[in-house]
Design an enzyme around this catalytic site. Structure first.
Site, PDB file in Angstrom:
ATOM      1  CE  LYS A   1      -4.224   1.340   2.424  1.00 30.77           C
ATOM      2  NZ  LYS A   1      -4.926   1.153   3.697  1.00 30.77           N
TER       3      LYS A   1
HETATM    4  C1  E4P Z   1      -8.208   1.813   4.040  1.00 29.36           C
HETATM    5  O1  E4P Z   1      -7.435   1.315   3.312  1.00 29.36           O
HETATM    6  C2  E4P Z   1      -8.051   3.127   4.689  1.00 29.36           C
HETATM    7  O2  E4P Z   1      -6.807   3.209   5.282  1.00 29.36           O
HETATM    8  C3  E4P Z   1      -9.153   3.304   5.666  1.00 29.36           C
HETATM    9  O3  E4P Z   1     -10.356   2.839   5.099  1.00 29.36           O
HETATM   10  C4  E4P Z   1      -9.298   4.711   6.197  1.00 29.36           C
HETATM   11  O4  E4P Z   1     -10.485   4.786   6.935  1.00 29.36           O
HETATM   12  P1  E4P Z   1     -10.819   5.958   7.966  1.00 29.36           P
HETATM   13  O5  E4P Z   1     -11.114   7.191   7.181  1.00 29.36           O
HETATM   14  O6  E4P Z   1     -11.996   5.461   8.713  1.00 29.36           O
HETATM   15  O7  E4P Z   1      -9.593   6.119   8.822  1.00 29.36           O
END
Ligand code: E4P
Length: 217
Positions: free
Chosen positions: A87
């Site tokens: 990622k």
């Molecule tokens: C996923 O890959 C993201 O890091 C995550 O969904 C972020 O979510 P949040 O906005 O609830 O922190």
């Protein structure tokens, strides 16, 4: 549409996986920190444990922000398990690194996507997934689901193979709306997945059926 769970919590991953509908897991540094995991060895071991629990793509996020650092970190993460997806944040060196990973057969998830332009760039670099942050867009007064629909339309017109991974999901309705808008994957907290089960008429209907069943039991 594939279902990923958005957590590093092993109990929640197990609960979702036991439902039999889980296709993968996403994590991020905030989610890892929440579990109290400390040190790179422990982080690597945690990813390994998740990979052994769930059959599917597991996103592991780099914390470097320069090209050489992202590539070095990504290679180590990818070596943990064949299902690791590196990622990478949507920054200039991130795009460069995604292209490098693409050319070297390593899957990527381009994270922190907030515009269609960013999604186009990530797709050009060959990202396996792009992660538009629906909830955070809604929080800022825009419509996150609209962005999913816009990216889905662009990718379809242009023939991009990158999958749209709707992230920052806050509730069950988000999941339904993202499915309608053309998301390939939704990564969701456990509560949002379980929220899909709920309807008051289901509860009322079941209570009545069970009550009536007593009459012939
Ligand atoms: C996923 O890959 C993201 O890091 C995550 O969904 C972020 O979510 P949040 O906005 O609830 O922190």
């Amino acid at each position: 549409m594939k279902f990923f769970i958005d957590t590093a919590n092993l109990a929640q991953i197990k609960e979702a996986n036991d439902l039999g509908i889980l296709d993968g897991v996403t994590t991020n540094p905030s989610l890892m920190a929440k579990e109290g995991i400390k040190g790179s060895e422990a982080v690597m071991q945690h990813y390994k444990t998740i990979c052994e629990m769930v059959k599917g793509d597991i996103s592991a996020e780099v914390i470097s922000t320069d090209f050489a650092g992202i590539v070095e970190e990504g290679k180590k993460l990818a070596a943990i398990h064949k299902n690791i997806v590196v990622k990478v944040p949507m920054i200039k060196d991130g795009i460069k690194a995604i292209k490098w990973f693409t050319d070297n057969g390593i899957k990527t998830n381009c994270t922190l996507i907030f515009s269609a332009g960013q999604a186009i760039l990530a797709a050009k670099a060959g990202a396996t997934y792009v992660s538009p942050f629906i909830g955070r867009i809604d929080d800022s007064g825009w419509d996150g689901v609209e962005l999913i629909a816009q990216i889905a339309n662009i990718y379809s017109i242009q023939g991009f193979k990158t999958e749209i991974l709707a992230a920052s999901i806050r509730n069950a309705l988000h999941i339904v709306k993202c499915a309608e808008a053309g998301a390939d994957v939704c990564t969701c907290p456990l509560d949002s997945i379980l929220g899909l089960l709920k309807h008051p008429l289901t509860d009322i209907g079941l209570a009545k059926f069970l009550e009536d069943a007593k009459k012939f039991a």
